[in-house]
Motif scaffolding. Structure first.
Motif, PDB file in Angstrom:
ATOM      1  N   ARG A  31       0.828  -1.203   0.000  1.00 33.52           N
ATOM      2  CA  ARG A  31       0.000   0.000   0.000  1.00 33.52           C
ATOM      3  C   ARG A  31       0.862   1.252   0.000  1.00 33.52           C
ATOM      4  NH1 ARG A  31      -1.161   4.045   2.474  1.00 33.52           N
ATOM      5  NH2 ARG A  31      -0.036   3.445   4.345  1.00 33.52           N
ATOM      6  N   LEU A  83      -1.300  -1.216  -3.872  1.00 35.00           N
ATOM      7  CA  LEU A  83      -2.632  -1.478  -3.335  1.00 35.00           C
ATOM      8  C   LEU A  83      -3.151  -0.198  -2.715  1.00 35.00           C
ATOM      9  CD1 LEU A  83      -2.042  -4.850  -1.391  1.00 35.00           C
ATOM     10  CD2 LEU A  83      -3.310  -4.587  -3.529  1.00 35.00           C
ATOM     11  N   ASN A  84      -4.492  -0.063  -2.677  1.00 32.60           N
ATOM     12  CA  ASN A  84      -5.064   1.063  -1.949  1.00 32.60           C
ATOM     13  C   ASN A  84      -5.688   0.553  -0.650  1.00 32.60           C
ATOM     14  OD1 ASN A  84      -7.761   0.170  -2.468  1.00 32.60           O
ATOM     15  ND2 ASN A  84      -7.697   1.144  -4.493  1.00 32.60           N
ATOM     16  N   SER A 100      -8.725   0.318   0.377  1.00 36.30           N
ATOM     17  CA  SER A 100      -9.874  -0.569   0.190  1.00 36.30           C
ATOM     18  C   SER A 100      -9.433  -1.982  -0.185  1.00 36.30           C
ATOM     19  CB  SER A 100     -10.792   0.001  -0.893  1.00 36.30           C
ATOM     20  OG  SER A 100     -11.862  -0.873  -1.152  1.00 36.30           O
ATOM     21  N   GLU A 101      -8.442  -2.081  -1.055  1.00 36.75           N
ATOM     22  CA  GLU A 101      -7.946  -3.394  -1.473  1.00 36.75           C
ATOM     23  C   GLU A 101      -7.280  -4.130  -0.299  1.00 36.75           C
ATOM     24  OE1 GLU A 101      -7.010  -2.411  -6.154  1.00 36.75           O
ATOM     25  OE2 GLU A 101      -5.564  -1.785  -4.606  1.00 36.75           O
ATOM     26  N   GLN A 127     -10.015  -5.458   1.923  1.00 38.34           N
ATOM     27  CA  GLN A 127     -10.639  -6.649   1.353  1.00 38.34           C
ATOM     28  C   GLN A 127      -9.735  -7.873   1.495  1.00 38.34           C
ATOM     29  OE1 GLN A 127     -11.500  -5.395  -2.653  1.00 38.34           O
ATOM     30  NE2 GLN A 127     -13.618  -4.860  -2.137  1.00 38.34           N
ATOM     31  N   LEU A 128      -8.454  -7.693   1.242  1.00 38.67           N
ATOM     32  CA  LEU A 128      -7.511  -8.812   1.349  1.00 38.67           C
ATOM     33  C   LEU A 128      -7.404  -9.308   2.783  1.00 38.67           C
ATOM     34  CD1 LEU A 128      -4.705  -7.659  -1.091  1.00 38.67           C
ATOM     35  CD2 LEU A 128      -6.176  -9.663  -1.350  1.00 38.67           C
ATOM     36  N   GLN A 138      -3.312 -14.184   1.737  1.00 36.37           N
ATOM     37  CA  GLN A 138      -2.904 -12.784   1.624  1.00 36.37           C
ATOM     38  C   GLN A 138      -1.454 -12.686   1.151  1.00 36.37           C
ATOM     39  OE1 GLN A 138      -3.721 -10.381   5.158  1.00 36.37           O
ATOM     40  NE2 GLN A 138      -5.347 -11.796   5.697  1.00 36.37           N
ATOM     41  N   ILE A 150       1.290  -9.793  -6.662  1.00 38.30           N
ATOM     42  CA  ILE A 150       1.213  -8.353  -6.957  1.00 38.30           C
ATOM     43  C   ILE A 150       2.617  -7.762  -7.041  1.00 38.30           C
ATOM     44  CG2 ILE A 150       0.502  -6.111  -6.012  1.00 38.30           C
ATOM     45  CD1 ILE A 150      -2.006  -7.602  -4.889  1.00 38.30           C
TER      46      ILE A 150
END
Length: 124
Positions: A62, A67-68, A70-71, A74-75, A83, A90
């Motif tokens: 992040r 990643l943001n 929100s992502e 969710q993860l 994860q 990623i």
């Protein structure tokens, strides 16, 4: 309800109660013995749990904008091993080298747990 009192006895030293097979002794002498220790020891040394490690890795991604928020959120609903697998993919897709080792630094080898493990293995 009646309460019972139990006397806590000292846990016996495993080296006094278990005589390992000759093959195990020889593997130790040859330097081929692998000692598997549960996660509780890692936690005693200040190392993160699987969830803690996954959180650190996701936060690294992040901070580098892979990643943001929100992502990441969710993860974090997934199993930590999933994860970490997704985080690895990623990072690879973005050419970013994950530095997992920086999150796996605990206490130093001078700690008593290391001494106990090395004693079991016959190392000084």
């Amino acid at each position: 309800m009646r309460l019972k009192w139990f006397v806590m006895r000292k846990v016996p030293d495993l080296r006094e109660t278990i005589i390992p097979p000759d093959e195990v002794i020889q593997a130790g002498k040859d330097g081929n013995l692998i000692l598997f220790i549960g996660a509780g020891v890692s936690r005693l040394l200040g190392l993160p749990s699987w969830q803690g490690l996954a959180n650190c890795i996701l936060e690294d991604l992040r901070q580098h904008a892979f990643l943001n928020y929100s992502e990441v959120e969710q993860l974090q609903t997934l199993d930590p091993k999933k994860q970490l697998s997704i985080a690895t993919l990623i990072a690879e897709q973005n050419g970013y080298p994950l530095n997992v080792a920086k999150h796996l630094t605990g206490k130093t080898e001078g700690d008593s747990i290391y001494k106990a493990i090395n004693d079991i293995c016959g190392r000084k």
